[in-house]
Motif scaffolding. Sequence first.
Motif, mmCIF file in Angstrom:
data_model
loop_
_atom_site.group_PDB
_atom_site.id
_atom_site.type_symbol
_atom_site.label_atom_id
_atom_site.label_comp_id
_atom_site.label_asym_id
_atom_site.label_seq_id
_atom_site.Cartn_x
_atom_site.Cartn_y
_atom_site.Cartn_z
ATOM 1 N N LEU A 89 -24.411 -11.995 9.157
ATOM 2 C CA LEU A 89 -23.161 -11.919 8.116
ATOM 3 C C LEU A 89 -21.910 -11.440 8.838
ATOM 4 N N ALA A 90 -21.003 -11.989 8.743
ATOM 5 C CA ALA A 90 -19.476 -11.449 9.130
ATOM 6 C C ALA A 90 -18.683 -11.771 8.475
ATOM 7 N N PHE A 91 -17.517 -10.903 8.521
ATOM 8 C CA PHE A 91 -16.212 -11.033 7.586
ATOM 9 C C PHE A 91 -14.971 -10.730 8.578
ATOM 10 N N ASP A 92 -13.826 -11.291 8.183
ATOM 11 C CA ASP A 92 -12.433 -11.109 8.797
ATOM 12 C C ASP A 92 -11.545 -11.186 7.726
ATOM 13 N N PHE A 93 -10.351 -10.451 7.922
ATOM 14 C CA PHE A 93 -9.400 -10.381 6.949
ATOM 15 C C PHE A 93 -8.120 -10.781 7.489
ATOM 16 N N ALA A 94 -7.283 -11.514 6.631
ATOM 17 C CA ALA A 94 -5.808 -11.930 6.912
ATOM 18 C C ALA A 94 -5.041 -11.696 5.888
ATOM 19 N N ALA A 95 -3.809 -11.236 6.176
ATOM 20 C CA ALA A 95 -2.778 -10.973 5.242
ATOM 21 C C ALA A 95 -2.314 -12.329 4.676
ATOM 22 N N ILE A 96 -1.913 -12.306 3.291
ATOM 23 C CA ILE A 96 -1.197 -13.300 2.467
ATOM 24 C C ILE A 96 -0.202 -12.868 1.639
ATOM 25 N N ASN A 97 0.603 -13.786 1.101
ATOM 26 C CA ASN A 97 1.406 -13.322 -0.064
ATOM 27 C C ASN A 97 0.783 -12.952 -1.285
ATOM 28 N N GLN A 98 1.330 -11.953 -2.026
ATOM 29 C CA GLN A 98 0.637 -11.412 -3.210
ATOM 30 C C GLN A 98 0.455 -12.848 -4.111
ATOM 31 N N VAL A 99 -0.902 -12.720 -4.591
ATOM 32 C CA VAL A 99 -1.547 -13.504 -5.629
ATOM 33 C C VAL A 99 -1.642 -13.086 -6.991
ATOM 34 N N GLU A 100 -2.063 -13.913 -7.846
ATOM 35 C CA GLU A 100 -1.776 -13.350 -9.308
ATOM 36 C C GLU A 100 -3.281 -12.532 -9.598
ATOM 37 N N GLY A 101 -4.334 -12.837 -8.884
ATOM 38 C CA GLY A 101 -5.418 -11.988 -9.365
ATOM 39 C C GLY A 101 -6.386 -12.517 -10.422
ATOM 40 N N LYS A 102 -6.474 -13.917 -10.481
ATOM 41 C CA LYS A 102 -7.242 -14.472 -11.566
ATOM 42 C C LYS A 102 -8.598 -14.402 -11.311
ATOM 43 N N ASN A 103 -8.981 -14.076 -10.076
ATOM 44 C CA ASN A 103 -10.541 -14.007 -9.610
ATOM 45 C C ASN A 103 -11.001 -12.307 -10.250
ATOM 46 N N ASN A 104 -10.068 -11.559 -10.528
ATOM 47 C CA ASN A 104 -10.442 -10.279 -10.803
ATOM 48 C C ASN A 104 -10.855 -10.228 -12.242
ATOM 49 N N THR A 105 -10.444 -11.321 -13.077
ATOM 50 C CA THR A 105 -10.611 -11.041 -14.468
ATOM 51 C C THR A 105 -12.273 -10.669 -14.922
ATOM 52 N N GLY A 106 -12.526 -9.660 -15.689
ATOM 53 C CA GLY A 106 -13.691 -9.584 -16.241
ATOM 54 C C GLY A 106 -14.587 -8.856 -15.201
ATOM 55 N N LYS A 107 -14.180 -8.339 -14.060
ATOM 56 C CA LYS A 107 -14.905 -7.796 -12.827
ATOM 57 C C LYS A 107 -14.652 -6.600 -12.878
ATOM 58 N N THR A 108 -15.451 -5.420 -12.410
ATOM 59 C CA THR A 108 -15.428 -3.916 -12.297
ATOM 60 C C THR A 108 -14.856 -3.574 -10.795
ATOM 61 N N SER A 109 -14.109 -2.465 -10.644
ATOM 62 C CA SER A 109 -13.833 -2.019 -9.302
ATOM 63 C C SER A 109 -15.039 -1.481 -8.494
ATOM 64 N N PHE A 110 -15.063 -1.583 -7.426
ATOM 65 C CA PHE A 110 -15.954 -0.968 -6.440
ATOM 66 C C PHE A 110 -15.376 0.109 -5.557
ATOM 67 N N TYR A 111 -16.172 1.278 -6.121
ATOM 68 C CA TYR A 111 -15.510 2.399 -5.470
ATOM 69 C C TYR A 111 -16.074 2.542 -3.821
ATOM 70 N N GLY A 112 -15.374 2.279 -3.115
ATOM 71 C CA GLY A 112 -15.968 2.153 -1.649
ATOM 72 C C GLY A 112 -15.310 0.880 -0.851
ATOM 73 N N ASP A 113 -15.972 0.545 0.201
ATOM 74 C CA ASP A 113 -15.558 -0.609 1.021
ATOM 75 C C ASP A 113 -16.432 -1.751 0.746
ATOM 76 N N LEU A 114 -15.992 -2.706 -0.237
ATOM 77 C CA LEU A 114 -16.958 -3.752 -0.620
ATOM 78 C C LEU A 114 -17.487 -4.398 0.475
ATOM 79 N N PHE A 115 -16.535 -4.573 1.275
ATOM 80 C CA PHE A 115 -17.074 -5.734 2.171
ATOM 81 C C PHE A 115 -18.001 -5.261 3.458
ATOM 82 N N SER A 116 -17.722 -3.769 3.569
ATOM 83 C CA SER A 116 -18.717 -3.047 4.476
ATOM 84 C C SER A 116 -20.140 -3.056 3.706
ATOM 85 N N GLU A 117 -20.191 -2.893 2.257
ATOM 86 C CA GLU A 117 -21.220 -2.644 1.423
ATOM 87 C C GLU A 117 -21.864 -3.997 1.631
#
Length: 433
Positions: A89-117
């Motif tokens: 299982l692998a990940f990689d990140f890329a920078a993008i322009n600011q998005v609206e955040g629609k995918n975060n609605t109703g979700k809670t914050s993860f206190y740590g590095d989510l993708f390392s988790e």
Amino acid sequence: MQIKSKMKKRIKDFLALLIVLFCFYSYNLNACSFFCSARNGNVLMAGNEDWHDPFSKIWTRPSSSENYGIIYLGHSDYQAQIGINEHGLAFDFAAINQVEGKNNTGKTSFYGDLFSELLAKCKTVDEALKYLSAYKFHTPYSQALLVDATGNSILINQDAIIERRADYQISTNFNACQIQTKSYDCIRYNILDQSLSENNPISVSSFRTLLSRVHQEGTHPTQFSYVFDLKKGDIYLYAFHNYENVIKLNVKDELAKGFSLRNLKQLFPPSFEEHYFRTHHKDSLKQSLIKTAWDTEAVEALKMYSAYELKNPETGNYPFMLWDLGADIVKEVWIREAKGVPFHYWWSPKNYISWASNNPKLKEALKIFTFLENIPKDDPKQQIGAYEMKALIFHILDDKEKAKYYFLKTIEVSPENIGNYKRAKLFYNKLKN
């Protein structure tokens, strides 16, 4: 010291500089291309890491009874940009322009590095989706590709989780939600899409060719590239857009050796082009200071900078450079003692409340922040960074009274809406109680 008289006029721009650097990082979108495909029995993932920082790191996080083993690739600040675990299982990140955040609605914050988790706890994308359906994606300025050894993949940002529609998936530097409407303009994406859509067999060699075709030069060149064979666990690494020299590693073999932390470029044969870029880079001095402070004492690094600045009075960003020097020492101590776990104090400070250490290098970092604290300031807000880091180090060293004193000083000079204030308040309340 003569250096202090020069610093007063520079210090007042310190906070503004931090903001500019953050924005520069967030908005430098002409960087990074990565892609994956599951075809002709192979499952491959590849990427170019295009960035100004030539001091890349590679480190291992060995497996434990609770976590899968992980190999990370990242920048000189120990930010984990790429990761692959022992199950592919692998990940990689890329920078993008600011998005609206629609995918975060109703979700809670993860206190740590989510993708390392995700890599520590999950074998597949399907397992990772259970986390991603519950927790917020951390920033509106990036998106990640997540791929597993079965060939499944997703792209995720704060707007959506985008499942793969063909047997390949690509990310460059625009919101992946725009792919369906074709409302993007990216030559690198088009080159990759055209090639992968032709349905030719995939191989490490063909992916290397694609990386070469979309690599970048100039001020933000391709610092390193990789191809992951996710079924075999093989890693192919290329330095500074030179696709002739390859270093091959195997995830399980590397994890079996235990924890390691290395400068990525040191794995490769010398290259004039890469050496010239690195030695003429604005951060080459900082890297020399870090090595000096780590190998000897902080006072030697401070003397080294003083001597350099006397000969090069145009040198700027001194407060930021020294702050960075001290912070990088703290980060490296953490990563070594935590056996590869990335340093994420800034976003998840409560995970560091129980960190205790008597590592002598922390006292060297303390000397650097004390030096910064003693430089005269026009505005007490300019003390925020030095106060907070001194407080954290005293806390780690178990000097609770001094830690409480400097966390309180941080609170007194910090605006209430910034992270420094919130972190200091968290620690101060714990210590007070």
